[in-house]
Design an enzyme around this catalytic site. Structure first.
Site, PDB file in Angstrom:
ATOM      1  N   ARG A 106      14.967  14.409  39.632  1.00  0.00           N
ATOM      2  CA  ARG A 106      13.123  14.216  39.498  1.00  0.00           C
ATOM      3  C   ARG A 106      12.343  13.137  38.508  1.00  0.00           C
ATOM      4  O   ARG A 106      12.442  13.378  37.357  1.00  0.00           O
ATOM      5  CB  ARG A 106      12.501  15.590  38.909  1.00  0.00           C
ATOM      6  CG  ARG A 106      10.884  16.167  39.555  1.00  0.00           C
ATOM      7  CD  ARG A 106      10.725  17.752  38.839  1.00  0.00           C
ATOM      8  NE  ARG A 106      10.435  18.249  37.497  1.00  0.00           N
ATOM      9  CZ  ARG A 106      10.671  18.732  37.275  1.00  0.00           C
ATOM     10  NH1 ARG A 106       9.596  19.811  37.691  1.00  0.00           N
ATOM     11  NH2 ARG A 106      10.384  19.036  35.227  1.00  0.00           N
ATOM     12  N   THR A 110       5.987  11.856  38.583  1.00  0.00           N
ATOM     13  CA  THR A 110       5.200  12.176  39.897  1.00  0.00           C
ATOM     14  C   THR A 110       5.360  13.938  39.630  1.00  0.00           C
ATOM     15  O   THR A 110       5.341  14.610  40.978  1.00  0.00           O
ATOM     16  CB  THR A 110       6.087  11.851  40.820  1.00  0.00           C
ATOM     17  OG1 THR A 110       7.295  12.065  40.682  1.00  0.00           O
ATOM     18  CG2 THR A 110       5.401  10.304  41.015  1.00  0.00           C
ATOM     19  N   ASP A 202      15.984  20.563  29.347  1.00  0.00           N
ATOM     20  CA  ASP A 202      17.201  19.836  30.703  1.00  0.00           C
ATOM     21  C   ASP A 202      18.787  21.127  30.826  1.00  0.00           C
ATOM     22  O   ASP A 202      18.311  20.164  30.027  1.00  0.00           O
ATOM     23  CB  ASP A 202      16.247  18.400  30.482  1.00  0.00           C
ATOM     24  CG  ASP A 202      16.786  17.593  31.411  1.00  0.00           C
ATOM     25  OD1 ASP A 202      17.825  18.823  31.685  1.00  0.00           O
ATOM     26  OD2 ASP A 202      16.179  17.332  32.187  1.00  0.00           O
ATOM     27  N   ASP A 205      21.033  18.080  31.289  1.00  0.00           N
ATOM     28  CA  ASP A 205      21.145  17.297  29.410  1.00  0.00           C
ATOM     29  C   ASP A 205      21.925  18.095  28.955  1.00  0.00           C
ATOM     30  O   ASP A 205      22.655  17.703  28.089  1.00  0.00           O
ATOM     31  CB  ASP A 205      19.755  17.111  28.594  1.00  0.00           C
ATOM     32  CG  ASP A 205      19.389  15.405  30.182  1.00  0.00           C
ATOM     33  OD1 ASP A 205      20.101  14.620  30.585  1.00  0.00           O
ATOM     34  OD2 ASP A 205      17.942  15.105  29.751  1.00  0.00           O
TER      35      ASP A 205
END
Ligand code: PRP
Length: 211
Positions: A106, A110, A202, A205
């Site tokens: 992603r 944006t 995340d 991660d």
């Protein structure tokens, strides 16, 4: 949001305990992986609950008996990277499942998905396709992935996520009424960076130790 025909929200004390471990900032990579692995097993169990069976007569050491085999091919499709964390739990239950990969990240500005890889097995049209990604945030990645899988012929798709935002869930439910969703939690909302609140940060991660 309640469990409906299209969406299953898993309620289980072990899921509540493990989601807490996953959400906590101080949880290290080892504990994150093991907690995610346990929830993945429960997600897989629910995702495979309605599998079609075919009957077969078998021989036991004593007599013959009615036995069962799974009557569909199963293809697991993780959205890379974080989706990889949910694959093994499904393969443990269905060792002959095929695995396709969709590479997508992603864009941080944006918030739109960017595709970078795809490799899918044959037989998508006949198979139950389990699309897996621990995070359903805006739903952009899942939307892209489902759209792509349908174009490649998939017509029986279940999406498995660990944590969903209402925004992403609504988007997929409305756009793809034939796609069922299994999730362990529906969180409050998205923040201005399109991260799930409260979420867990995340997932990729934290799972891969790349923070
Ligand atoms: C995360 C997550 C989903 C996506 C969800 O991936 O694993 O794929 O974002 O967001 P969306 O619903 O708004 O599309 P990320 O971009 O962090 O990539 P990674 O899996 O490589 O960490």
């Amino acid at each position: 949001m309640k469990t409906t025909d299209q969406v299953t929200i898993i309620r289980h004390p072990l899921v509540s305990r493990d989601l807490t471990i996953l959400r906590k900032t101080e949880t290290d990579t080892i504990d994150f992986r093991t907690a995610l692995g346990r929830i993945a097993t429960i997600l897989a169990y629910f995702a495979l609950k309605e599998l079609p069976l075919r009957e077969k007569t078998i021989s036991t050491p004593i007599t013959t008996a009615r036995g069962y085999e799974i009557d569909t091919d199963i293809i697991v499709v993780p959205i890379l990277r974080a989706g990889l964390s949910l694959v093994d739990a499904i393969i443990d239950f269905v060792p002959d499942a095929k695995v396709g990969h969709l590479g997508m990240y992603r864009d941080e500005d944006t918030h739109q998905p960017v595709d970078y890889y795809s490799k899918l097995p044959n037989g998508l049209d006949e198979a139950l396709v389990l699309l897996v990604d621990p995070m359903l945030a805006t739903g952009g990645s899942a939307d892209d992935a489902i759209n792509f899988l349908k174009k490649q012929g998939a017509n029986n798709i279940r999406f498995i996520s660990l944590i969903s935002a209402p925004e992403g869930l609504d988007r997929i439910l409305k756009k793809y009424p034939d796609v069922s969703i299994i999730t362990a939690a529906v969180d409050e909302k998205l923040n201005s960076d399109a991260f799930i609140v409260p979420g867990l940060g995340d997932a990729g991660d934290r799972y891969f130790g790349t923070e």
